[in-house]
Design a protein around this motif. Structure first.
Motif, PDB file in Angstrom:
ATOM      1  N   PHE A 267     -40.934  35.782 -13.889  1.00  0.00           N
ATOM      2  CA  PHE A 267     -40.184  36.670 -13.000  1.00  0.00           C
ATOM      3  C   PHE A 267     -39.276  35.867 -12.080  1.00  0.00           C
ATOM      4  O   PHE A 267     -39.741  34.972 -11.369  1.00  0.00           O
ATOM      5  CB  PHE A 267     -41.132  37.522 -12.165  1.00  0.00           C
ATOM      6  N   ILE A 268     -37.998  36.208 -12.098  1.00  0.00           N
ATOM      7  CA  ILE A 268     -37.041  35.629 -11.159  1.00  0.00           C
ATOM      8  C   ILE A 268     -36.746  36.698 -10.121  1.00  0.00           C
ATOM      9  O   ILE A 268     -36.225  37.770 -10.443  1.00  0.00           O
ATOM     10  CB  ILE A 268     -35.758  35.190 -11.877  1.00  0.00           C
ATOM     11  N   THR A 269     -37.109  36.435  -8.895  1.00  0.00           N
ATOM     12  CA  THR A 269     -36.954  37.399  -7.818  1.00  0.00           C
ATOM     13  C   THR A 269     -35.859  36.924  -6.864  1.00  0.00           C
ATOM     14  O   THR A 269     -35.767  35.735  -6.559  1.00  0.00           O
ATOM     15  CB  THR A 269     -38.275  37.600  -7.050  1.00  0.00           C
ATOM     16  N   SER A 270     -35.056  37.868  -6.413  1.00  0.00           N
ATOM     17  CA  SER A 270     -33.935  37.479  -5.554  1.00  0.00           C
ATOM     18  C   SER A 270     -33.342  38.698  -4.879  1.00  0.00           C
ATOM     19  O   SER A 270     -33.545  39.824  -5.310  1.00  0.00           O
ATOM     20  CB  SER A 270     -32.834  36.808  -6.397  1.00  0.00           C
TER      21      SER A 270
ATOM     22  N   HIS B  14     -34.824  42.644  -7.999  1.00  0.00           N
ATOM     23  CA  HIS B  14     -34.517  42.623  -6.565  1.00  0.00           C
ATOM     24  C   HIS B  14     -35.566  43.404  -5.781  1.00  0.00           C
ATOM     25  O   HIS B  14     -35.349  43.736  -4.608  1.00  0.00           O
ATOM     26  CB  HIS B  14     -33.133  43.212  -6.315  1.00  0.00           C
ATOM     27  N   LEU B  15     -36.692  43.690  -6.408  1.00  0.00           N
ATOM     28  CA  LEU B  15     -37.759  44.434  -5.740  1.00  0.00           C
ATOM     29  C   LEU B  15     -38.460  43.579  -4.689  1.00  0.00           C
ATOM     30  O   LEU B  15     -38.410  42.343  -4.721  1.00  0.00           O
ATOM     31  CB  LEU B  15     -38.790  44.914  -6.761  1.00  0.00           C
ATOM     32  N   LEU B  16     -39.157  44.243  -3.787  1.00  0.00           N
ATOM     33  CA  LEU B  16     -40.039  43.564  -2.841  1.00  0.00           C
ATOM     34  C   LEU B  16     -41.376  43.286  -3.524  1.00  0.00           C
ATOM     35  O   LEU B  16     -41.735  43.949  -4.498  1.00  0.00           O
ATOM     36  CB  LEU B  16     -40.262  44.436  -1.606  1.00  0.00           C
ATOM     37  N   PRO B  17     -42.143  42.335  -3.033  1.00  0.00           N
ATOM     38  CA  PRO B  17     -43.444  42.032  -3.648  1.00  0.00           C
ATOM     39  C   PRO B  17     -44.353  43.247  -3.778  1.00  0.00           C
ATOM     40  O   PRO B  17     -45.022  43.422  -4.799  1.00  0.00           O
ATOM     41  CB  PRO B  17     -44.046  40.996  -2.694  1.00  0.00           C
TER      42      PRO B  17
END
Length: 294
Positions: free
Chosen positions: A47-50, A103-106
């Motif tokens: 997962f790439i989160t940003s 682009h979701l929050l944890p």
């Protein structure tokens, strides 16, 4: 009393927005969010989160190359792996190891991210630069309703203020960064890697090597160089617009530079007034309890 999504639309966001779990999102993604937490994952999912415009395309392509073991571009635009805009069935068609971006929050993520201990890579960037880039994108793109002039039709001052208040699509960048910065403490068993946009600009080869080692996929030194070179701004822009399958490529207003604008650092100084910069710095200090570091 107007909802936060309604406040966002009042300040210039010309798209259908809703407030879901106290966060502003597009109505287009809502059906996927309703099932997000119970989605089934694979242990080798990455997962790439940003937050938008912090280097997501860049890192997503690098990671795909690391997984492939060479500097060949992924076939599709990264949007085919956009977690909150694809159904579980659509994402199940991607072969393992799947490289998602979100682009979701944890707290909005699938529960199995933490249970299966999937690899998580989070990207940060000077938030002022990200806001400028997202403003340009949203004033040149309308992928929800092609009859509208743009996703955002308000003023630059309205956009800055909305980011401070959090009445923007994907909410405030400050809250986003704060939430993801707490993951190592909240989920210490989850493999978590922090990538900084500015570090990629300074030494992309070193950052490619770091990501490769984090994923447990070491490569030859020459491959790190090849991947870094292939993913530099002009080459990645050309590949994305001319070599990749365009199925998931959004349309842009005539004359727009699309997703790839400048890829530089410090452009915010050409946009933020002194008053806007001071207001944002104050909001940053209130959120993180420290002075603005950029």
């Amino acid at each position: 009393m107007a909802s936060r999504a309604e406040e966002a639309m009042k300040c210039g966001f010309d798209m259908p927005l809703v407030t879901y779990e106290e966060r502003i999102t597009t109505t287009l993604s809502l059906p996927h969010l309703l099932t997000m937490k119970t989605r089934r994952l694979r242990e080798d999912d990455i997962f790439i989160t940003s937050y938008p415009k912090t280097g997501t395309h860049w890192v997503w392509e690098i990671v795909n190359m690391i997984v492939a073991g060479n500097a060949e571009y992924a076939k599709h635009w990264q949007n085919h792996a956009f977690l909150e805009y694809r159904s579980e069935a659509q994402l199940d068609e991607i072969p393992s190891p799947r490289v998602f971006f979100t682009h979701l929050l944890p707290r909005q993520m699938p529960e199995e991210v933490w249970e299966r201990k999937c690899h998580v890579i989070h990207i940060d960037r000077n938030p002022k630069d990200a806001i400028v880039s997202f403003y340009v994108q949203q004033t040149n793109q309308n992928w929800i309703n092609k009859s509208k002039p743009a996703a955002f039709t308000g003023t630059w001052d309205q956009y800055v203020n909305a980011n401070i208040l959090g009445t923007v699509t994907f909410d405030s960048i400050l809250g986003h960064v704060l939430a993801w910065s707490r993951i190592p403490e909240l989920h210490p068993a989850v493999p978590y890697c922090q990538v900084q946009f500015e570090d990629l600009k300074k030494d992309d080869v070193a950052e490619v090597r770091k990501l490769s080692q984090f994923l447990g996929r070491p490569l030859a030194d020459k491959v790190y160089v090849e991947i870094a070179e292939a993913c530099r701004f002009d080459k990645l822009k050309h590949a994305s617009e001319n070599l990749k399958d365009q199925t998931f490529h959004n349309r842009w207003n005539k004359g727009s530079t699309g997703y790839f604008r400048k890829g530089e650092t410090g452009d915010w100084k050409n946009w933020f007034t002194v008053a806007q910069s001071e207001s944002f710095d104050k909001a940053y200090e209130e959120t993180f309890k420290q002075t603005f570091p950029y």
